[in-house]
Scaffold this motif. Structure first.
Motif, mmCIF file in Angstrom:
data_model
loop_
_atom_site.group_PDB
_atom_site.id
_atom_site.type_symbol
_atom_site.label_atom_id
_atom_site.label_comp_id
_atom_site.label_asym_id
_atom_site.label_seq_id
_atom_site.Cartn_x
_atom_site.Cartn_y
_atom_site.Cartn_z
ATOM 1 N N SER A 37 -14.190 -13.030 -11.705
ATOM 2 C CA SER A 37 -12.902 -12.405 -12.026
ATOM 3 C C SER A 37 -12.648 -11.182 -11.152
ATOM 4 O O SER A 37 -12.842 -10.037 -11.589
ATOM 5 C CB SER A 37 -12.865 -12.007 -13.506
ATOM 6 N N PRO A 38 -12.211 -11.389 -9.914
ATOM 7 C CA PRO A 38 -11.960 -10.254 -9.031
ATOM 8 C C PRO A 38 -10.771 -9.417 -9.500
ATOM 9 O O PRO A 38 -9.822 -9.931 -10.103
ATOM 10 C CB PRO A 38 -11.653 -10.924 -7.687
ATOM 11 N N VAL A 39 -10.860 -8.127 -9.245
ATOM 12 C CA VAL A 39 -9.817 -7.168 -9.617
ATOM 13 C C VAL A 39 -9.396 -6.419 -8.358
ATOM 14 O O VAL A 39 -10.233 -6.128 -7.494
ATOM 15 C CB VAL A 39 -10.331 -6.190 -10.699
ATOM 16 N N THR A 40 -8.109 -6.095 -8.256
ATOM 17 C CA THR A 40 -7.598 -5.387 -7.078
ATOM 18 C C THR A 40 -6.837 -4.140 -7.514
ATOM 19 O O THR A 40 -6.037 -4.190 -8.459
ATOM 20 C CB THR A 40 -6.657 -6.282 -6.262
ATOM 21 N N VAL A 41 -7.101 -3.019 -6.845
ATOM 22 C CA VAL A 41 -6.332 -1.793 -7.030
ATOM 23 C C VAL A 41 -5.369 -1.664 -5.860
ATOM 24 O O VAL A 41 -5.791 -1.609 -4.701
ATOM 25 C CB VAL A 41 -7.246 -0.550 -7.099
ATOM 26 N N VAL A 42 -4.077 -1.645 -6.148
ATOM 27 C CA VAL A 42 -3.047 -1.490 -5.125
ATOM 28 C C VAL A 42 -2.554 -0.056 -5.201
ATOM 29 O O VAL A 42 -1.967 0.351 -6.214
ATOM 30 C CB VAL A 42 -1.879 -2.480 -5.344
ATOM 31 N N ALA A 43 -2.809 0.737 -4.156
ATOM 32 C CA ALA A 43 -2.526 2.173 -4.253
ATOM 33 C C ALA A 43 -2.265 2.781 -2.887
ATOM 34 O O ALA A 43 -2.694 2.253 -1.853
ATOM 35 C CB ALA A 43 -3.701 2.890 -4.920
ATOM 36 N N ASP A 44 -1.558 3.910 -2.909
ATOM 37 C CA ASP A 44 -1.369 4.731 -1.714
ATOM 38 C C ASP A 44 -2.724 5.331 -1.338
ATOM 39 O O ASP A 44 -3.315 6.064 -2.138
ATOM 40 C CB ASP A 44 -0.359 5.828 -2.037
#
Length: 542
Positions: free
Chosen positions: A350-357
């Protein structure tokens, strides 16, 4: 062959006086480490009674001071008491440090809470903690030097290895007593007032230790120097102001004690932190497994201390650095596999991604525990690390609030429900809230923890003898104490904060292991290239 006050040597087995020296020095040092560890082990109760109602800005200052007392102050204690030890003697100096440590701990057990004393309570607590940190900075160098200067030259590693058991035995004693008292009293009573009992018990331990140590004689090497008028009048200037001696201290720090510290903290303290905080093993079974591993591995201190007299200090310590650097990743991944298999499966599936500046993402090094990282990226990453979730980072346009993608679900950190929604989403994708006690393989988890503690015994058992033998007698207490406590107080003490920051920065719960691996590898190279073997050094003639 043991040094006498006249500088000659005798052959034969251990004398009654030498047995008493080892027993008294080791026993007192066990109690000092016990005093030091119960503060950390019972920190949650101290926070509840002394810091919870303190204003935020004042609590920040107290947190800084508590941290300083625990780690940063130790080298200053080494300087203060190292100087005294080289000027007035080994015996009286470590009597002072032991008394300060015991008194400080005992009065923590009596200290009224913030609710009773107001702001005076946390102030006094911090002062007592500062006393503890300074005392510990002076105790180890004195005990190790004292025992080494009584030891037969060909058994110095074996004799001083008994001192090396004391830190682990102190931790073992602290955990065992706390577990026993909590079990007998129950959690409610222990939380109300029973947490004070381990602090109060230090008063009894202090009286016993002082009585035993008062019966000891001064080190024969120091006594001879005193009679001949060769004691140092300025030990700190000689030890660190003259390049020939300062160079040894620097190399001892970078090539020995820094690596020893991260392996020591990694194999015991971080292992417990990893079990309870990272892979969510319940506290009591985690502590029991650590206690069993400590008990089974502790004889390694004596074995490797004895072996260092045969083959040398250097190869044993460097072997510990090498093994830790090579095997830490598979061992800690193995601990996850055996202690929380559901978490292992979730991390893989279950991969998780943080989308951020990227400009909002900080390196979250919490040196004191009071630093605030409040950007949306930091909030997201910190929450995921606390949930033991691996993640990848994806760059977003400048000014974008961070989002977390869990499978197909997208969570916005700007949402007021983010703090509740994230754990729910993580749980829905297979990440367990805690390890299931029925699924823990206690045997294999304990075996892996035991291996970590064996590494501790490799790097720690011979290091007292190695440090003692590196420095001349007139500055030995000062010379060995400072690199030891910088290594253990700073390189080792910063390990949990550094590991957390690396994990948050990389999105990998194992990535923080690069810190102990990197420091151990550094010490392996520097120690191999620049530090000499010392087992045959005649410390009475230096």
């Amino acid at each position: 062959m043991a040094a006498t006050a006249g500088g000659t040597y005798r052959t034969g087995g251990m004398t009654a006086e030498e047995r008493k020296v080892i027993f008294a020095s080791s026993l007192g040092t066990v109690f000092e480490w016990y005093d030091f560890y119960i503060y950390g082990t019972l920190g949650v109760f101290l926070a509840k009674y002394f810091f919870s109602t303190v204003p935020a800005n004042v609590a920040f200052i107290f947190t800084l001071l508590a941290f300083a007392a625990g780690f940063a102050v130790r080298p200053f204690g080494a300087l203060i008491f190292g100087r005294l030890g080289d000027m007035i003697g080994r015996k009286y100096t470590f009597l002072i440090t032991m008394t300060l440590m015991g008194v400080g701990t005992f009065f923590i057990g009596l200290l009224p809470s913030y609710a009773s004393w107001g702001i005076a309570a946390p102030i006094v607590l911090i002062l007592l903690r500062l006393v503890q940190g300074l005392a510990l900075g002076g105790e180890y160098g004195g005990a190790a030097t004292y025992v080494a200067e009584h030891a037969p030259q060909n058994k110095r590693g074996y004799y001083t290895s008994w001192i090396q058991t004391t830190a682990t035995l102190g931790l073992f004693l602290a955990l065992l007593l706390i577990l026993g008292i909590r079990t007998i009293m129950g959690e409610e009573s222990f939380g109300d007032w029973g947490w004070r009992i381990p602090f109060l018990l230090s008063g009894i331990l202090l009286i016993v230790s002082i009585w035993i140590r008062l019966t000891l004689n001064e080190s024969p090497v120091f006594q001879r120097m005193k009679e001949e008028g060769k004691t140092s009048k300025r030990p700190l200037s000689e030890a660190f102001g003259e390049w020939s001696n300062a160079k040894i201290a620097i190399l001892a720090l970078l090539g020995a004690t820094a690596g020893e510290a991260v392996v020591w903290y990694g194999g015991q303290f971080y292992a417990l932190f990893f079990l309870t905080q990272t892979i969510k093993v319940p506290g009591v079974p985690a502590q029991i497994m650590i206690v069993v591993a400590l008990a089974l591995a502790t004889p390694g201190f004596i074995i490797f201390g004895w072996l260092s007299d045969k083959i040398g200090r250097k190869p044993i310590i460097l072997a510990g650095f090498l093994l830790a650097a090579v095997t830490y990743f598979p061992i800690f991944k193995g601990i996850t596999h055996f202690a929380n298999p559901k978490l292992e499966a979730a991390l893989a599936s279950s991969p998780v991604t943080v989308v951020a500046d990227p400009n909002e993402c900080s390196f979250q090094f919490k040196a004191t525990g009071a630093e605030k990282f409040t950007t949306s990226c930091d909030v997201a990453k910190s929450a995921l690390v606390n949930l033991s979730v691996n993640y990848k980072t994806e760059a977003a346009p400048a000014g974008t609030k961070a989002q977390v993608k869990v499978g197909e679900q997208v969570l916005d950190t700007a949402s007021p429900d983010f703090a509740k929604a994230l754990p729910a989403a993580i749980k829905a994708h297979g990440y367990p809230a805690s390890a299931d006690p029925a699924e823990i393989n206690y045997f294999m988890t304990t075996v892996l923890l035991w291996i970590l503690v064996v590494y501790v015994t490799l790097v720690y058992a011979p290091i007292a003898a190695w440090l003692v033998e590196l420095f001349p007698s007139r500055i030995r207490y000062s010379g060995m104490s400072l690199p030891y406590h910088i290594g253990n107080g700073w390189f080792g003490g910063f390990l949990p904060a550094t590991v957390f920051a690396i994990a948050a920065a990389t999105g990998d719960i194992y990535a923080g292991l690069w810190y102990p691996i990197g420091v151990a590898a550094m010490s392996l190279v520097i120690g191999f290239l620049f530090l000499p073997e010392t087992k045959d050094v005649d410390i009475a003639q230096t």
